[in-house]
Design an enzyme around this catalytic site. Sequence first.
Site, short mmCIF file in Angstrom:
data_model
loop_
_atom_site.label_atom_id
_atom_site.label_comp_id
_atom_site.label_asym_id
_atom_site.label_seq_id
_atom_site.Cartn_x
_atom_site.Cartn_y
_atom_site.Cartn_z
N ASP A 107 32.48 30.56 56.37
CA ASP A 107 33.37 30.79 55.53
C ASP A 107 33.76 29.62 54.60
O ASP A 107 33.76 28.52 55.42
CB ASP A 107 34.60 31.26 56.30
CG ASP A 107 35.51 32.20 55.45
OD1 ASP A 107 35.70 32.15 54.26
OD2 ASP A 107 35.88 33.32 55.99
N ASP A 209 35.57 32.15 50.08
CA ASP A 209 36.79 32.74 50.04
C ASP A 209 37.23 32.68 48.16
O ASP A 209 37.07 31.94 47.56
CB ASP A 209 37.94 31.79 50.69
CG ASP A 209 39.27 32.02 50.89
OD1 ASP A 209 39.16 33.35 51.56
OD2 ASP A 209 40.23 31.82 50.39
N GLU A 272 34.06 36.64 48.00
CA GLU A 272 34.90 37.49 48.21
C GLU A 272 35.74 37.92 46.78
O GLU A 272 36.19 36.97 46.30
CB GLU A 272 36.15 36.93 48.91
CG GLU A 272 37.15 37.87 49.37
CD GLU A 272 38.72 37.31 49.64
OE1 GLU A 272 39.45 37.93 50.44
OE2 GLU A 272 38.64 36.08 49.78
N HIS A 333 39.53 41.00 57.81
CA HIS A 333 40.85 40.56 58.28
C HIS A 333 41.79 40.84 57.54
O HIS A 333 42.89 40.19 58.04
CB HIS A 333 40.31 39.24 58.93
CG HIS A 333 40.26 38.09 57.73
ND1 HIS A 333 39.08 38.46 56.96
CD2 HIS A 333 40.84 37.38 57.26
CE1 HIS A 333 39.00 37.48 55.78
NE2 HIS A 333 40.24 36.76 56.10
N ASP A 334 41.96 41.23 56.46
CA ASP A 334 42.91 41.23 55.50
C ASP A 334 43.34 42.75 55.16
O ASP A 334 44.60 42.88 54.56
CB ASP A 334 42.60 40.83 54.21
CG ASP A 334 42.23 39.07 54.38
OD1 ASP A 334 42.92 38.61 55.00
OD2 ASP A 334 41.43 38.69 53.43
C1 GLC Z 1 41.20 35.25 51.47
C2 GLC Z 1 41.12 35.59 53.02
C3 GLC Z 1 42.51 35.52 53.39
C4 GLC Z 1 43.42 34.20 53.15
C5 GLC Z 1 43.23 34.17 51.66
C6 GLC Z 1 43.88 32.70 51.19
O1 GLC Z 1 41.71 36.41 50.69
O2 GLC Z 1 40.36 36.66 53.14
O3 GLC Z 1 42.77 35.62 54.74
O4 GLC Z 1 44.66 34.52 53.21
O5 GLC Z 1 42.13 34.19 51.00
O6 GLC Z 1 42.80 31.93 51.66
#
Ligand code: GLC
Length: 538
Positions: A107, A209, A272, A333-334
Amino acid sequence: MNFLKRQTYMDYIWWQKGIIYQVYPRSFQDSNGDGIGDLQGIINRLDYFEWLGIDAIWISPIYPSPMADFGYDISDYKDIHPIFGNMDDFDKLIKEVHERGLKLILDLVPNHTSEEHLWFKESRSSRTSSKRDWYLWKDPSHDGGPPNNWLSVFGGSAWQWDENTSQYYYHAYLKEQPDLNWRNIEVQKAMFEVMHFWLDKGVDGFRVDVMWHMIKDEKWRNNPANPDHKEGMSPYNSLIPSYSVDQPEVHEVVAKMRSVVNKYDDRVIIGEIYLPIHQLVTYYGMAQQGAHLPFNFHLITLPWDAREIALAIDQYEGALPDQSWPNWVLGNHDKPRIASRAGLEQIKVAAILLLTLRGTPTLYYGDEIGMQNVNITTKEAQDPWEKNVPGIGLGRDPVRTPMQWDNTENGGFSTGKPWLPLPENYKTVNVKKQQEDPSSTLSLYQRLISIRRKEKALHVGSYVPIPQEGDLLAYIRKAEGASLLIILNFGSKPASFRSEQVKLKGKILVASDLSKEGQETEEIIAIGGNEGLVIKII
Ligand code: GLC
Ligand code: CA
């Protein structure tokens, strides 16, 4: 390069043919009894990945971090958080992963650092600091308040006042996660250097990210109000982030990241990106020099409804630029777990969908055994989002609970007290039990993955929709003369499937109901409620 040239089979690379599995490291496997998963834990479970048949492991952040956002607030990009192990453990992990023919994806969190990162400490030390411009500092607006109306995803204003230097800094997420200034070339160079560091160690790619957040409007204009915002929705969604995300110049930055990985063989950049399909596909970049895989979250964000999903598949297939490779994600995970969103009765249908659509599937740990959202009490809550905006279901702890490996204490995850509780059901819902049961969800995943690897039609074949009504979704995957018909029933009522468009004489290769596998099909195919079939046409 001739972009119109069609790919031949040999051209397909691992991240196209393969399957990605997301490990949330805190919750996968603890090896030292402190209740938190770690790198040695992942090493101890490598046999599992081989058995399951996945190709690549993506691990959420493992770097030093104050853990304000559980590792997405990084204080040193080039080291390992002691809670997860050390660099020797990492080197061992990558070596063992590669020895097994698997890939490792890290990541990368380039949009923001932790407030504890040396860059930010330096930046906030004075207005004349050499790193002042590495972050987004602004004077107050005329009334003395924040520079504009932008909101933090995690609640409240996105601007934090800094007493010492009398300016605000911007943070799209927590105030402990200041955003970097990606218009600054020095910042770009520093982050590309981080990428080189890990690529030189042999990592096979990055999941980047919040890629669509990286560049913000140069004029810092106010975001417009969202007319569809209702009570109970996240306060962040009261505005439409027209100016704070998805800015045109982001593509220049992504292209530069791409040119970093282009210096190495077969590495992948996954972005992402939570955007509607037509905006999402722009992240493939000009002439495919953007992200290899802009994450397609539509199976997560849309209601679990055959018609809505069928439409999204066609829109996505239709919007994909030539030579770009599709992908599908069922959980992360979100977001709420698929078993809770779609219901337990639909998890096998969801598995068949994910693994038979055209494009790289990403699987979230635990979904393969049907783990559900786990109820976390206010006292047990860990996620800062839940703490900042409590009680409306935004918290992500429920989807981050420890992997349920077996029926021993703490599900075989840890000998200590797990950082998040396991649900009662781990004694019956666990990897070991499902591995022994051929009719389990896990066994279905394992069979599907193995068939997907064997059948070119599934891992690289074309996609042909077969229009349906009601709860049915059907399509054909085709390659080199082989045709596979997939029929999925999103509803609980049995149905019969017929089609003028395709021959239905075939053999069931995989089915949600194990007893149907191997059966032959004729002109009319009966499909039970909540059932899914993969049929090889003969
Ligand atoms: C992304 C991650 C999440 C995190 C956010 C801020 O959306 O997947 O878990 O809290 O970024 O870094
Ligand atoms: Ca541990």
